[in-house]
Design a protein around this motif. Sequence first.
Motif, PDB file in Angstrom:
ATOM      1  N   ASN A 193       0.833  -1.209   0.000  1.00  0.00           N
ATOM      2  CA  ASN A 193       0.000   0.000   0.000  1.00  0.00           C
ATOM      3  C   ASN A 193       0.864   1.255   0.000  1.00  0.00           C
ATOM      4  N   ILE A 194       1.926   1.241   0.818  1.00  0.00           N
ATOM      5  CA  ILE A 194       2.826   2.400   0.875  1.00  0.00           C
ATOM      6  C   ILE A 194       3.516   2.599  -0.466  1.00  0.00           C
ATOM      7  N   ARG A 433      -6.165   5.976  -1.307  1.00  0.00           N
ATOM      8  CA  ARG A 433      -7.391   6.504  -1.920  1.00  0.00           C
ATOM      9  C   ARG A 433      -7.151   7.901  -2.500  1.00  0.00           C
ATOM     10  N   ASN A 434      -6.495   8.766  -1.742  1.00  0.00           N
ATOM     11  CA  ASN A 434      -6.260  10.137  -2.213  1.00  0.00           C
ATOM     12  C   ASN A 434      -5.330  10.166  -3.420  1.00  0.00           C
ATOM     13  N   MET A 435      -4.270   9.355  -3.375  1.00  0.00           N
ATOM     14  CA  MET A 435      -3.340   9.345  -4.501  1.00  0.00           C
ATOM     15  C   MET A 435      -4.026   8.829  -5.763  1.00  0.00           C
ATOM     16  N   MET A 500      -8.120  -4.278  -6.611  1.00  0.00           N
ATOM     17  CA  MET A 500      -6.724  -4.026  -6.243  1.00  0.00           C
ATOM     18  C   MET A 500      -6.491  -4.576  -4.833  1.00  0.00           C
ATOM     19  N   SER A 501      -5.304  -5.173  -4.603  1.00  0.00           N
ATOM     20  CA  SER A 501      -4.976  -5.660  -3.265  1.00  0.00           C
ATOM     21  C   SER A 501      -3.476  -5.832  -3.120  1.00  0.00           C
ATOM     22  N   GLY A 502      -3.039  -5.737  -1.875  1.00  0.00           N
ATOM     23  CA  GLY A 502      -1.636  -6.004  -1.583  1.00  0.00           C
ATOM     24  C   GLY A 502      -1.311  -7.478  -1.533  1.00  0.00           C
ATOM     25  N   TYR A 503      -2.357  -8.333  -1.517  1.00  0.00           N
ATOM     26  CA  TYR A 503      -2.146  -9.785  -1.531  1.00  0.00           C
ATOM     27  C   TYR A 503      -2.214 -10.288  -2.970  1.00  0.00           C
ATOM     28  N   PRO A 504      -1.492 -11.375  -3.284  1.00  0.00           N
ATOM     29  CA  PRO A 504      -1.559 -11.951  -4.623  1.00  0.00           C
ATOM     30  C   PRO A 504      -2.950 -12.497  -4.939  1.00  0.00           C
ATOM     31  N   ALA A 505      -3.236 -12.647  -6.232  1.00  0.00           N
ATOM     32  CA  ALA A 505      -4.550 -13.102  -6.671  1.00  0.00           C
ATOM     33  C   ALA A 505      -4.844 -14.510  -6.191  1.00  0.00           C
ATOM     34  N   ASP A 506      -3.813 -15.405  -6.128  1.00  0.00           N
ATOM     35  CA  ASP A 506      -4.077 -16.785  -5.726  1.00  0.00           C
ATOM     36  C   ASP A 506      -4.511 -16.873  -4.265  1.00  0.00           C
ATOM     37  N   VAL A 507      -4.001 -15.955  -3.416  1.00  0.00           N
ATOM     38  CA  VAL A 507      -4.417 -15.941  -2.017  1.00  0.00           C
ATOM     39  C   VAL A 507      -5.866 -15.480  -1.908  1.00  0.00           C
ATOM     40  N   MET A 508      -6.212 -14.434  -2.650  1.00  0.00           N
ATOM     41  CA  MET A 508      -7.590 -13.950  -2.636  1.00  0.00           C
ATOM     42  C   MET A 508      -8.551 -15.016  -3.160  1.00  0.00           C
ATOM     43  N   SER A 509      -8.110 -15.750  -4.179  1.00  0.00           N
ATOM     44  CA  SER A 509      -8.951 -16.805  -4.737  1.00  0.00           C
ATOM     45  C   SER A 509      -9.167 -17.927  -3.731  1.00  0.00           C
ATOM     46  N   ALA A 518     -11.308  -7.811 -13.132  1.00  0.00           N
ATOM     47  CA  ALA A 518      -9.861  -7.828 -13.332  1.00  0.00           C
ATOM     48  C   ALA A 518      -9.169  -7.660 -11.980  1.00  0.00           C
ATOM     49  N   TYR A 519      -7.891  -8.074 -11.915  1.00  0.00           N
ATOM     50  CA  TYR A 519      -7.184  -8.036 -10.634  1.00  0.00           C
ATOM     51  C   TYR A 519      -5.811  -7.400 -10.826  1.00  0.00           C
ATOM     52  N   LEU A 520      -5.506  -6.427  -9.986  1.00  0.00           N
ATOM     53  CA  LEU A 520      -4.199  -5.772  -9.985  1.00  0.00           C
ATOM     54  C   LEU A 520      -3.591  -5.909  -8.597  1.00  0.00           C
ATOM     55  N   GLN A 521      -2.348  -6.395  -8.546  1.00  0.00           N
ATOM     56  CA  GLN A 521      -1.676  -6.530  -7.258  1.00  0.00           C
ATOM     57  C   GLN A 521      -0.855  -5.286  -6.973  1.00  0.00           C
ATOM     58  N   LYS A 522      -1.036  -4.725  -5.784  1.00  0.00           N
ATOM     59  CA  LYS A 522      -0.239  -3.584  -5.362  1.00  0.00           C
ATOM     60  C   LYS A 522       1.202  -4.022  -5.100  1.00  0.00           C
ATOM     61  N   PRO A 523       2.167  -3.149  -5.284  1.00  0.00           N
ATOM     62  CA  PRO A 523       2.009  -1.783  -5.774  1.00  0.00           C
ATOM     63  C   PRO A 523       1.701  -1.757  -7.270  1.00  0.00           C
ATOM     64  N   VAL A 524       0.680  -0.989  -7.661  1.00  0.00           N
ATOM     65  CA  VAL A 524       0.241  -0.924  -9.045  1.00  0.00           C
ATOM     66  C   VAL A 524       0.943   0.240  -9.730  1.00  0.00           C
ATOM     67  N   LYS A 525       1.607  -0.046 -10.852  1.00  0.00           N
ATOM     68  CA  LYS A 525       2.202   1.030 -11.623  1.00  0.00           C
ATOM     69  C   LYS A 525       1.092   1.901 -12.209  1.00  0.00           C
ATOM     70  N   PRO A 526       1.228   3.208 -12.161  1.00  0.00           N
ATOM     71  CA  PRO A 526       0.174   4.086 -12.697  1.00  0.00           C
ATOM     72  C   PRO A 526      -0.200   3.754 -14.140  1.00  0.00           C
ATOM     73  N   GLU A 527       0.808   3.499 -14.985  1.00  0.00           N
ATOM     74  CA  GLU A 527       0.502   3.185 -16.379  1.00  0.00           C
ATOM     75  C   GLU A 527      -0.247   1.867 -16.509  1.00  0.00           C
TER      76      GLU A 527
END
Length: 539
Positions: A193-194, A433-435, A500-509, A518-527
Amino acid sequence: MVPGCDDQGMEYGMFTYPVQDDHRSLYQELVQVNRTLEQKVQELNRAQQRLMEYRKVFECTRDLIYVFDRDYRYVMANEAYRECRKSRFPDLIGRTLPEVVGEETFARIKPHIDACLAGSELSFEDSHDYLDKGMRDLLVTFSPVYDGDRVERVACLIKDVSERKLLEEQLRQSQKMEAIGTLAGGIAHDFNNILTVIAGYASLIQINGEESEAAAMAGEIVLSVERAAEMTRSLLAFSRKQEVHLDTVDLNLVVAELHKSLTRLISEEVELVVRVAGEELYCLVDRGQLEQVLINLAVNARDAMPRGGVLAISTGVAEPEGEGMPAGRCAVITVSDNGTGMETEVQERVFEPFFTTKDVGKGTGLGLSSSYGIIKKHNGTIRMQSEPGAGTSFSIYLPLSVERPAGERRDAEERPGAGSGTVLLVEDEETVRNMTRLLLERHGYRVLTACNGQEALELFRQDPGSVQLLLSDVIMPRMNGRELCEQVRQLAPGVPVIFMSGYPADVMSEKGICGGGAYLQKPVKPEELLGTLRQALST
C-alpha cells in the motif's frame, strides 16, 4: 459301578487291581488328584510360555532394562543394557550401580532411587554421552518391586527419546516459521500500500515536470519502488502466500544489483568480490527466490569466516555432467569463501531441513534446505565442495533460456492517454485513496470515493447509471470487495469491476473473496492501472 472297573477289579493306568466297595472312594480321590495334577501341569506350561514371551520382550526391546536390590546391586539386565555398558551378563550381575554407572551419575540419580525404594514410581529426563552414539536424551522410569509390603527391588526402564525430542523441536521450529511467515505476509501487504502511494505520486511528478530535474528524480523513485516491490514479492513467497512466477532475467544483472545488499549483510572484515561473465546469461527464474538463495549462501559464508576472509560470487557458463545435472549448456553462479570449511559428516547432511552446526538461537537449519528446494523447482542443481580449513564453494546450475527478458527497461515510457467517465473508487487506506483519485482525475476521469463497501454501495444506489466502472480494494471492513461486487452487479449487471490488493490473486482466490473482475496486485504502476481501466471501459 465305578467307571473303568467291574466286580472283579478296577483299571488304573496299565494295571488292574482287585476292588472292594470301600476302595471305590479312594479310587475317585486318585482320579481327582490326577486331574488336578494335569491342570497344574497345563497351568505351569502356560506360565512357562508366558515367561518365555516376557523374556523375549525383555531381551529383544531396544529400551534398556535392569533390576537392582536395596543394596544397589544388579539382579537382572537385558541385552540392550548389557551391550550399552559393554558388560557380559556374569560380569554385571552382583556389581553395584556406582561401580557400573560411576559415582557422579549415581549421586545424581540416587534421590530418585531412594524415592522409589520408599514406594514411589517416578520418571525423569536425563542424558548420557555414549561412545558410539554421542549425547542422547533419555527418559528414565523407576518402578518399585514389592515382596509383601516392602520394596525389595527397583526395575529401571531407560528409553532413548532423542528422536522424539528432535521432532518436537522441529515442530516448534516449523510453527515459529509459520508465525514468521504470517507476519511477513502482513508486512508485505501493508508495505505494498505504501509503495502504491509512492509510485503514484512519483508518476504525477513525472507528468507535471516532464523534462525537469524533479521528473528525473521521480524516475529514480519509480525504479526504487520496483525494486522494493520485488522484495515484498519475496516476503510473500517466503510466507507461502504467493506462487512462484518465472520470468526471463539476466543472471549477470541479478548478481550485480545484489552487490549493495550483500555489502550491508556481511561484516567489514569480509571482502566481497563479484565477477560476472562477459556474455549474457538469460535464465527462466523467479528473481526474488533466486536472490533469497544467494543471500542465504552469502550469510553462511560470512558465518564461516568469523575472523574475516574473502567472499567471491561469480557467474559463467558450463556443460555439467553427472547424475541429476541439467542437460546442455547452463548458467553457473558460484558462491565461495575461504573460511573454516566442513567435515565430511557435516557435508552429508548440509541440505537436510533443520540441520545446523550453529549455536542454539543462531540458526534455523532452513537456509540451505530451502535453497536446495528453490533451485530444484527451477529445474536446476546446486552442488557443494568443501574441505576443513580450506573453505566452501556452492555452485548453482540453471538451464539457459533462448528468450530475452520481456520487461527490459526503456529510457522513456509512453505517456498514458487521457480518459473519460465516472469511476467509483473504494479504498480503506486514505493515502492510497487520495493518490489514486488524484491520478485518475489528472487523466480525465470523474472520481467518486468511498472508504468501505457499505458507503460505496450507498453511493452507487443514489445514481447507478452515472458510474461506468467500480475500482475497489478487496480486504475492507464491513463489506469486502467480492460482496460489494455482487451487490453492484444486482443493480447494474454490466458494470466493469477492477480489484486491487496487496495480496496476490491466488491468495484472494483461496479465501473466496475475489472474483468477477480484473485483478491488480499492489504496488500498481500508474501506467498499468490506467491501461487496465481504459481496456475495461472499452469492452
